[in-house]
Enzyme design. Structure first.
Site, PDB file in Angstrom:
ATOM      1  CE  LYS A  70      -4.083   2.014   0.460  1.00  0.00           C
ATOM      2  NZ  LYS A  70      -3.755   2.873  -0.694  1.00  0.00           N
ATOM      3  CE  LYS A  94       3.732   6.821   6.243  1.00  0.00           C
ATOM      4  NZ  LYS A  94       3.603   7.789   5.140  1.00  0.00           N
ATOM      5  CE  LYS A 106       4.900   7.479  -1.408  1.00  0.00           C
ATOM      6  NZ  LYS A 106       4.350   7.877  -0.112  1.00  0.00           N
ATOM      7  CB  THR A 190      -1.960  13.583   4.990  1.00  0.00           C
ATOM      8  OG1 THR A 190      -2.312  12.507   4.115  1.00  0.00           O
ATOM      9  CG2 THR A 190      -0.488  13.552   5.278  1.00  0.00           C
ATOM     10  CG  ASN A 221      -3.503  16.616   0.598  1.00  0.00           C
ATOM     11  OD1 ASN A 221      -3.145  15.772   1.411  1.00  0.00           O
ATOM     12  ND2 ASN A 221      -4.776  16.843   0.345  1.00  0.00           N
ATOM     13  CB  SER A 350      -5.805   4.945   1.906  1.00  0.00           C
ATOM     14  OG  SER A 350      -5.511   6.053   1.099  1.00  0.00           O
TER      15      SER A 350
HETATM   16  N1  LIG Z   1      -0.906  13.388   0.079  1.00  0.00           N
HETATM   17  C1  LIG Z   1      -0.920  12.447   1.011  1.00  0.00           C
HETATM   18  O1  LIG Z   1      -1.937  11.817   1.278  1.00  0.00           O
HETATM   19  C2  LIG Z   1       0.309  12.162   1.802  1.00  0.00           C
HETATM   20  C3  LIG Z   1       1.467  12.912   1.660  1.00  0.00           C
HETATM   21  N2  LIG Z   1       2.522  12.650   2.471  1.00  0.00           N
HETATM   22  C4  LIG Z   1       3.778  13.378   2.335  1.00  0.00           C
HETATM   23  O2  LIG Z   1       3.579  14.769   2.559  1.00  0.00           O
HETATM   24  C5  LIG Z   1       4.553  15.511   1.818  1.00  0.00           C
HETATM   25  C6  LIG Z   1       3.841  16.528   0.968  1.00  0.00           C
HETATM   26  O3  LIG Z   1       2.921  15.835   0.116  1.00  0.00           O
HETATM   27  P1  LIG Z   1       1.595  16.520  -0.434  1.00  0.00           P
HETATM   28  O4  LIG Z   1       1.167  17.605   0.478  1.00  0.00           O
HETATM   29  O5  LIG Z   1       0.679  15.452  -0.814  1.00  0.00           O
HETATM   30  O6  LIG Z   1       2.174  17.159  -1.785  1.00  0.00           O
HETATM   31  P2  LIG Z   1       1.667  18.419  -2.581  1.00  0.00           P
HETATM   32  O7  LIG Z   1       2.194  18.277  -3.942  1.00  0.00           O
HETATM   33  O8  LIG Z   1       0.204  18.648  -2.383  1.00  0.00           O
HETATM   34  O9  LIG Z   1       2.412  19.641  -1.831  1.00  0.00           O
HETATM   35  C7  LIG Z   1       3.784  19.748  -1.685  1.00  0.00           C
HETATM   36  C8  LIG Z   1       4.089  21.176  -1.231  1.00  0.00           C
HETATM   37  O10 LIG Z   1       5.474  21.274  -0.887  1.00  0.00           O
HETATM   38  C9  LIG Z   1       5.987  22.473  -1.472  1.00  0.00           C
HETATM   39  N3  LIG Z   1       7.424  22.352  -1.605  1.00  0.00           N
HETATM   40  C10 LIG Z   1       8.148  21.578  -2.457  1.00  0.00           C
HETATM   41  N4  LIG Z   1       9.474  21.781  -2.243  1.00  0.00           N
HETATM   42  C11 LIG Z   1       9.570  22.668  -1.229  1.00  0.00           C
HETATM   43  C12 LIG Z   1      10.654  23.265  -0.530  1.00  0.00           C
HETATM   44  N5  LIG Z   1      11.907  22.972  -0.839  1.00  0.00           N
HETATM   45  N6  LIG Z   1      10.373  24.133   0.465  1.00  0.00           N
HETATM   46  C13 LIG Z   1       9.095  24.430   0.780  1.00  0.00           C
HETATM   47  N7  LIG Z   1       8.048  23.900   0.171  1.00  0.00           N
HETATM   48  C14 LIG Z   1       8.276  23.040  -0.825  1.00  0.00           C
HETATM   49  C15 LIG Z   1       5.237  22.611  -2.768  1.00  0.00           C
HETATM   50  O11 LIG Z   1       5.320  23.930  -3.286  1.00  0.00           O
HETATM   51  C16 LIG Z   1       3.834  22.238  -2.298  1.00  0.00           C
HETATM   52  O12 LIG Z   1       3.214  23.357  -1.679  1.00  0.00           O
HETATM   53  C17 LIG Z   1       5.347  14.464   1.015  1.00  0.00           C
HETATM   54  O13 LIG Z   1       6.494  14.099   1.750  1.00  0.00           O
HETATM   55  C18 LIG Z   1       4.387  13.292   0.939  1.00  0.00           C
HETATM   56  O14 LIG Z   1       5.054  12.070   0.730  1.00  0.00           O
HETATM   57  C19 LIG Z   1       2.484  11.704   3.449  1.00  0.00           C
HETATM   58  C20 LIG Z   1       1.367  10.958   3.644  1.00  0.00           C
HETATM   59  C21 LIG Z   1       0.213  11.060   2.773  1.00  0.00           C
HETATM   60  O1  LIG Z   2      -2.986   6.590   1.168  1.00  0.00           O
HETATM   61  C1  LIG Z   2      -2.124   5.747   0.971  1.00  0.00           C
HETATM   62  O2  LIG Z   2      -2.340   4.597   0.684  1.00  0.00           O
HETATM   63  C2  LIG Z   2      -0.654   6.097   1.036  1.00  0.00           C
HETATM   64  C3  LIG Z   2      -0.320   7.521   1.288  1.00  0.00           C
HETATM   65  C4  LIG Z   2       1.170   7.666   1.200  1.00  0.00           C
HETATM   66  O3  LIG Z   2       1.732   7.482   0.134  1.00  0.00           O
HETATM   67  C5  LIG Z   2       1.950   7.943   2.381  1.00  0.00           C
HETATM   68  O4  LIG Z   2       1.460   7.771   3.502  1.00  0.00           O
HETATM   69  O5  LIG Z   2       3.127   8.322   2.231  1.00  0.00           O
END
Ligand SMILES: NC(=O)C1=CN([C@@H]2O[C@H](COP(=O)(O)OP(=O)(O)OC[C@H]3O[C@@H](n4cnc5c(N)ncnc54)[C@H](O)[C@@H]3O)[C@@H](O)[C@H]2O)C=CC1
Ligand SMILES: O=C(O)CCC(=O)C(=O)O
Length: 418
Positions: A70, A94, A106, A190, A221, A350
């Site tokens: 997953k 996790k 992943k 998240t 997000n 999820s």
């Molecule tokens: N979307 C999800 O359900 C989950 C996301 N995550 C983790 O959360 C983190 C962010 O993911 P999301 O929010 O989904 O991605 P996203 O694409 O929605 O947002 C990423 C954000 O980080 C910013 N960013 C990128 N590089 C940067 C930097 N050097 N300094 C400051 N800001 C920067 C981008 O501009 C954007 O605002 C990742 O590590 C991801 O693996 C973890 C668990 C679940």
């Molecule tokens: O929702 C999921 O299955 C995985 C989300 C994810 O990629 C993460 O927790 O880093």
């Protein structure tokens, strides 16, 4: 991916730190540190101008002892094989720390999606889904969103898979739009678990979350929802950033207004109600009560950790601290709520989505949030009781001790979790 540390080596070092507190044979430990398989593929798609372009893509299936693989799919120019391997390993631990019946996987495509049209991204996503088809399935491997992917991409993958398989199987992927079988609360999950974990940690450490000054790196997000929910429970979000830069407001931001501004302009920079603009490094070393890295790996290395001026760090991102940063912060008594717990809300909801898909019975948002609250609070209690009982050096190692033991138990019992 920023910084120099190899995230796969970081994962292995985190496992080694926990193994010291566990009685695990070295051959079993070795197995826990390597993916079972990694698919590497080249996707050639036709661009809007008729040219062909090739994109490298990966899916790593790290460990399936506790259930189907997953984990999300990331679109980013910095995606590498080792990054995907690390991210899939973090998923294993996790899912184990929150005790949901999955292993870890992943995927990623090496691409800057901002450079491509929606129709190009659709062709690419459908090509990836076609390659993934033999390896995924609701009892085999269940992808989900990650950086730069969301409901749109998940819907394309579901649709491609179902067309090719001539079936209806919404549980093959999670993070879908509600109309396609998504769950209430998944988009917020998240950031919600980051808020819950931070609130529980402040409570455990006897610090008030009300009025706590918070800085959030990354306003996507995970970051924006964490900021918004922390504001909702009374914290003051004084700094936020994205890849364009960081902004500061002494009296705190209206986090929803910053989000609307970002939706309109594409960035948080130039937000009119900010007192000042500064760099991402300034944000990471700001004097705050809580720092929330919510962007990418390696945001804080050993050197920067010396200058971190926060009491608590809640990792909404995966792998934002290098092992050297962990060492420095442990020494400096800065408490880090590890990614495998703080951001586990995403995969937990999820899991709820997958359960709902399989039962064809859909829950209210209230029920989703209540069940999520229970799972994250229970996991935090498991973490702190292990931290105390084994006199462990920090929260991350305690979380890995809980998680690794669960994976080993499943492996030694000889099969997958029911
Ligand atoms: N979307 C999800 O359900 C989950 C996301 N995550 C983790 O959360 C983190 C962010 O993911 P999301 O929010 O989904 O991605 P996203 O694409 O929605 O947002 C990423 C954000 O980080 C910013 N960013 C990128 N590089 C940067 C930097 N050097 N300094 C400051 N800001 C920067 C981008 O501009 C954007 O605002 C990742 O590590 C991801 O693996 C973890 C668990 C679940
Ligand atoms: O929702 C999921 O299955 C995985 C989300 C994810 O990629 C993460 O927790 O880093």
């Amino acid at each position: 991916m920023s910084g120099k540390a190899n995230p796969f080596e970081s994962l292995q070092s985190q496992i080694d730190s926990a193994a010291v507190h566990l009685d695990i044979e070295s051959d079993v430990l070795d197995r826990l540190k390597h993916p079972e398989r990694v698919l590497e593929t080249n996707l050639s798609i036709e661009l809007d101008d008729g040219r062909l372009e090739r994109f490298k893509a990966f899916r790593s299936q790290f460990n399936g002892d506790r259930g189907p693989y997953k984990g999300g799919i990331r679109y980013h120019p910095g995606v590498t094989r080792d990054e995907v391997k690390a991210l899939s390993g973090w998923m294993v631990y996790k899912c184990a720390v929150v005790n949901i019946p999955y292993g870890g996987g992943k995927g990623g495509i090496v691409i800057d999606p901002a450079e491509y049209s929606a129709s190009e991204l659709e062709r690419l996503t459908r090509a990836f889904a076609t390659e993934l088809r033999p390896f995924i399935g609701e009892d085999r491997d269940i992808p989900a969103p990650d950086v730069n992917t969301g409901q749109r991409e998940m819907n394309w993958i579901k649709d491609t898979y179902e067309l090719l398989e001539n079936t209806t199987e919404p549980g093959v992927i999670t993070g879908k739009a509600i109309e396609s079988g998504g769950s209430e609360g998944r988009v917020e999950a998240t950031g919600r678990s980051t808020m819950i974990a931070a609130r529980e940690a402040f409570n455990y450490l006897d610090k008030p979350i009300e009025g706590a000054r918070v800085a959030v790196q990354g306003y996507g997000n995970a970051g924006w929802i964490a900021a918004n929910l922390l504001e909702e429970i009374g914290a003051t979000v004084v700094a936020v950033s994205d890849s364009s830069g960081a902004i500061y407001a002494e009296d705190g931001f209206d986090t929803a207004a910053v989000k609307s501004f970002k939706n309109e302009t594409g960035t948080v920079s130039d937000y009119e109600d900010a007192d000042e603009e500064f760099t991402n490094e300034d944000l990471l070393t700001l004097n705050v009560d809580l720092l929330v890295p919510a962007a990418l790996e390696n945001a804080i290395d050993g050197d920067l950790a010396e200058d971190v001026d926060a009491d608590v760090i809640a990792e909404a991102a995966n792998g934002p601290l290098t092992p050297e940063a962990d060492e420095v912060l442990t020494e400096r008594d800065v408490h880090v709520i590890p990614d495998i717990l703080a951001n586990a809300g995403g995969v937990t909801v999820s899991y709820f989505e997958w359960v709902q898909n399989r039962q064809r019975f859909y829950w209210s948002e209230e029920r989703v949030n209540e069940e999520l609250e229970t799972i994250i609070c229970n996991a935090f209690d498991d973490l702190t009781s292990t931290y105390e009982a084994h006199d462990i050096e920090n929260f991350r190692t305690a979380a890995y001790v809980v998680a690794i033991q669960r994976v080993v138990n499943a492996f030694e019992e000889g099969g997958t979790f029911p």
